[in-house]
Design a protein around this motif. Structure first.
Motif, PDB file in Angstrom:
ATOM      1  N   ALA A  50       0.639  -1.068   0.109  1.00  0.00           N
ATOM      2  CA  ALA A  50       0.360   0.259  -0.034  1.00  0.00           C
ATOM      3  C   ALA A  50       1.149   1.187  -0.119  1.00  0.00           C
ATOM      4  CB  ALA A  50      -0.538   0.110   1.205  1.00  0.00           C
ATOM      5  N   ALA A  51       0.435   2.315  -1.210  1.00  0.00           N
ATOM      6  CA  ALA A  51       0.956   3.492  -0.953  1.00  0.00           C
ATOM      7  C   ALA A  51       0.999   4.701   0.254  1.00  0.00           C
ATOM      8  CB  ALA A  51       1.128   3.702  -2.254  1.00  0.00           C
ATOM      9  N   GLU A  52       1.576   5.512   0.622  1.00  0.00           N
ATOM     10  CA  GLU A  52       1.085   6.569   1.656  1.00  0.00           C
ATOM     11  C   GLU A  52       1.181   7.548   0.480  1.00  0.00           C
ATOM     12  OE1 GLU A  52       3.326   9.492   4.805  1.00  0.00           O
ATOM     13  OE2 GLU A  52       4.174   8.024   3.746  1.00  0.00           O
ATOM     14  N   ASP A  53      -0.784   8.200   0.498  1.00  0.00           N
ATOM     15  CA  ASP A  53      -0.774   9.426  -0.591  1.00  0.00           C
ATOM     16  C   ASP A  53      -0.586  10.584  -0.161  1.00  0.00           C
ATOM     17  OD1 ASP A  53      -1.283   7.652  -3.138  1.00  0.00           O
ATOM     18  OD2 ASP A  53      -2.956   7.182  -2.014  1.00  0.00           O
ATOM     19  N   LYS A  54       0.122  11.664  -0.789  1.00  0.00           N
ATOM     20  CA  LYS A  54       0.370  13.137  -0.719  1.00  0.00           C
ATOM     21  C   LYS A  54      -0.912  13.835  -1.972  1.00  0.00           C
ATOM     22  CE  LYS A  54       3.403  12.973   3.273  1.00  0.00           C
ATOM     23  NZ  LYS A  54       4.804  13.611   3.763  1.00  0.00           N
ATOM     24  N   ARG A  55      -0.873  14.974  -1.362  1.00  0.00           N
ATOM     25  CA  ARG A  55      -0.694  15.606  -2.526  1.00  0.00           C
ATOM     26  C   ARG A  55       0.079  17.255  -2.337  1.00  0.00           C
ATOM     27  NH1 ARG A  55      -2.928  21.338  -3.125  1.00  0.00           N
ATOM     28  NH2 ARG A  55      -3.819  21.584  -5.161  1.00  0.00           N
ATOM     29  N   LEU A  56       1.098  17.382  -3.371  1.00  0.00           N
ATOM     30  CA  LEU A  56       2.480  18.498  -3.101  1.00  0.00           C
ATOM     31  C   LEU A  56       1.708  19.381  -3.977  1.00  0.00           C
ATOM     32  CD1 LEU A  56       4.814  15.787  -2.905  1.00  0.00           C
ATOM     33  CD2 LEU A  56       4.144  16.915  -0.520  1.00  0.00           C
ATOM     34  N   ARG A  57       1.782  20.774  -3.406  1.00  0.00           N
ATOM     35  CA  ARG A  57       2.111  22.026  -3.930  1.00  0.00           C
ATOM     36  C   ARG A  57       3.046  22.516  -4.248  1.00  0.00           C
ATOM     37  NH1 ARG A  57      -0.778  27.254  -4.707  1.00  0.00           N
ATOM     38  NH2 ARG A  57      -1.189  27.651  -6.561  1.00  0.00           N
TER      39      ARG A  57
ATOM     40  N   ILE B  95      14.552   0.865  -0.155  1.00  0.00           N
ATOM     41  CA  ILE B  95      15.166   2.038  -1.884  1.00  0.00           C
ATOM     42  C   ILE B  95      13.324   2.013  -1.571  1.00  0.00           C
ATOM     43  CG2 ILE B  95      14.772   2.943  -3.910  1.00  0.00           C
ATOM     44  CD1 ILE B  95      17.280   0.140  -4.347  1.00  0.00           C
ATOM     45  N   GLU B  96      13.289   3.437  -1.405  1.00  0.00           N
ATOM     46  CA  GLU B  96      11.296   4.673  -1.140  1.00  0.00           C
ATOM     47  C   GLU B  96      11.435   4.577  -2.913  1.00  0.00           C
ATOM     48  OE1 GLU B  96      10.102   7.944   1.349  1.00  0.00           O
ATOM     49  OE2 GLU B  96      11.302   8.779  -0.485  1.00  0.00           O
ATOM     50  N   LEU B  97      10.130   4.265  -3.537  1.00  0.00           N
ATOM     51  CA  LEU B  97      10.057   4.824  -4.881  1.00  0.00           C
ATOM     52  C   LEU B  97       8.436   6.354  -4.567  1.00  0.00           C
ATOM     53  CD1 LEU B  97       9.917   1.544  -4.288  1.00  0.00           C
ATOM     54  CD2 LEU B  97       9.598   1.404  -6.672  1.00  0.00           C
ATOM     55  N   SER B  98       8.806   6.623  -5.654  1.00  0.00           N
ATOM     56  CA  SER B  98       7.769   7.979  -5.559  1.00  0.00           C
ATOM     57  C   SER B  98       7.160   7.930  -7.063  1.00  0.00           C
ATOM     58  CB  SER B  98       8.418   9.400  -4.528  1.00  0.00           C
ATOM     59  OG  SER B  98       9.151   9.127  -4.132  1.00  0.00           O
ATOM     60  N   LEU B  99       5.495   7.784  -7.453  1.00  0.00           N
ATOM     61  CA  LEU B  99       5.324   7.744  -8.191  1.00  0.00           C
ATOM     62  C   LEU B  99       4.924   9.292  -8.531  1.00  0.00           C
ATOM     63  CD1 LEU B  99       4.760   6.938 -11.096  1.00  0.00           C
ATOM     64  CD2 LEU B  99       2.830   5.423 -10.140  1.00  0.00           C
ATOM     65  N   ASP B 100       5.238  10.420  -9.189  1.00  0.00           N
ATOM     66  CA  ASP B 100       3.993  11.424  -9.157  1.00  0.00           C
ATOM     67  C   ASP B 100       2.951  11.758  -9.822  1.00  0.00           C
ATOM     68  OD1 ASP B 100       5.752  12.152  -6.801  1.00  0.00           O
ATOM     69  OD2 ASP B 100       6.835  14.021  -7.563  1.00  0.00           O
TER      70      ASP B 100
ATOM     71  N   THR C  73       3.871  23.322  -9.467  1.00  0.00           N
ATOM     72  CA  THR C  73       3.672  21.954  -9.922  1.00  0.00           C
ATOM     73  C   THR C  73       2.648  21.297  -8.736  1.00  0.00           C
ATOM     74  OG1 THR C  73       5.119  20.978  -8.286  1.00  0.00           O
ATOM     75  CG2 THR C  73       5.573  21.906 -10.895  1.00  0.00           C
ATOM     76  N   THR C  74       1.652  20.923  -8.889  1.00  0.00           N
ATOM     77  CA  THR C  74       1.334  20.463  -8.438  1.00  0.00           C
ATOM     78  C   THR C  74       0.570  18.592  -8.716  1.00  0.00           C
ATOM     79  OG1 THR C  74      -0.695  22.376  -8.185  1.00  0.00           O
ATOM     80  CG2 THR C  74      -1.962  20.103  -7.487  1.00  0.00           C
ATOM     81  N   VAL C  75       1.347  17.828  -7.830  1.00  0.00           N
ATOM     82  CA  VAL C  75       1.212  16.833  -7.817  1.00  0.00           C
ATOM     83  C   VAL C  75       0.572  15.538  -6.430  1.00  0.00           C
ATOM     84  CG1 VAL C  75       3.033  16.986  -9.134  1.00  0.00           C
ATOM     85  CG2 VAL C  75       3.429  16.448  -6.981  1.00  0.00           C
ATOM     86  N   ARG C  76      -0.007  14.706  -7.018  1.00  0.00           N
ATOM     87  CA  ARG C  76      -0.846  13.384  -6.233  1.00  0.00           C
ATOM     88  C   ARG C  76       0.935  12.281  -6.184  1.00  0.00           C
ATOM     89  NH1 ARG C  76      -4.844  13.176  -2.308  1.00  0.00           N
ATOM     90  NH2 ARG C  76      -6.215  15.134  -3.600  1.00  0.00           N
ATOM     91  N   ARG C  77       1.654  11.834  -4.699  1.00  0.00           N
ATOM     92  CA  ARG C  77       2.733  11.944  -4.710  1.00  0.00           C
ATOM     93  C   ARG C  77       2.019  10.269  -4.124  1.00  0.00           C
ATOM     94  NH1 ARG C  77       7.857  14.241  -3.444  1.00  0.00           N
ATOM     95  NH2 ARG C  77       8.032  14.430  -4.983  1.00  0.00           N
ATOM     96  N   ALA C  78       2.340   9.148  -4.793  1.00  0.00           N
ATOM     97  CA  ALA C  78       2.533   7.764  -3.932  1.00  0.00           C
ATOM     98  C   ALA C  78       3.671   6.950  -4.019  1.00  0.00           C
ATOM     99  CB  ALA C  78       1.677   6.832  -5.111  1.00  0.00           C
TER     100      ALA C  78
END
Length: 208
Positions: free
Chosen positions: A43-50, A147-152, A131-136
């Motif tokens: 499961a991913a940790e989801d964040k909204r980054l602006r 290793i940390e995988l971040s998908l924007d 930039t506005t992204v959803r980061r998982a």
């Protein structure tokens, strides 16, 4: 050049730690294919980054090799100044601090090399692009490696112009770079990935 030689290794000085990471642009159909890899099973940790990037109207910071952004996530704000090193895109200095709002903290900015490029005219700073992204974010463990995988997934916006973002970042948290290369090769075999040699800031400035 071997595939390994072609990988981008980015090391950034953030206080004392050094970060080693690979960045890839993800093809339009790549998101679904990445899900087939075991690294995406957790499961991913989801964040909204602006993030709002600031500079003078003449682009004084960017011309000197700096970027200044204020990022909002969950109601908290973090200011980051980055400086390109001798090999642009591979090595960067980084200065980071929390701020009270979405505007730059001028006192903190004054403690970085970027301040000298403004000639004291911090009042001229203005938003250039956003930039506005959803980061998982997920963690992949293989032996001693972490290793940390971040998908924007999101967009860069400059005025009325928009550029889509689909970016995968692999950051080595523990272990040797060999583990990072091995994971990257496994992901490339199942999904259309392209090495990203430019940062979001570089793409944002081209758009602006």
């Amino acid at each position: 050049m071997t595939r390994r030689d072609a990988f981008e290794i980015e090391t950034m000085a953030v206080g004392e730690p050094v970060e080693t990471e690979l960045k890839f642009q993800v093809g339009p159909r790549g998101l679904g294919k990445l899900a087939a890899h075991p690294a995406f099973a957790a499961a991913a940790e989801d964040k909204r980054l602006r993030s709002v990037y600031f500079d003078t109207p003449q682009g004084a910071l960017w011309a000197a090799g700096f970027s200044l952004r204020v990022r909002e996530a969950g109601g908290a704000f973090v200011q980051t100044v980055k400086q390109a090193g001798a090999f642009a895109g591979f090595s960067r200095g980084e200065w980071e601090c929390q701020t009270a709002s979405g505007r730059p903290d001028l006192a903190a900015l004054a403690q970085t090399p970027a301040a000298g490029r403004l000639g004291g005219d911090t009042a001229a700073l203005r938003p250039v692009f956003t930039t506005t992204v959803r980061r998982a974010t997920r963690l992949w463990r293989e032996g001693a490696a972490v290793i940390e995988l971040s998908l924007d997934v999101g967009q860069i916006r400059a005025g009325k112009t928009v550029w889509a973002i689909r970016e995968l970042e692999l950051e080595l948290k523990a272990g040797t770079p060999d583990a990072l290369f091995a994971l990257a090769r496994g992901l490339i075999e199942i999904a259309p990935l392209r090495l990203a040699f430019d940062s979001k800031a570089e793409r944002g400035w081209r758009l602006a």
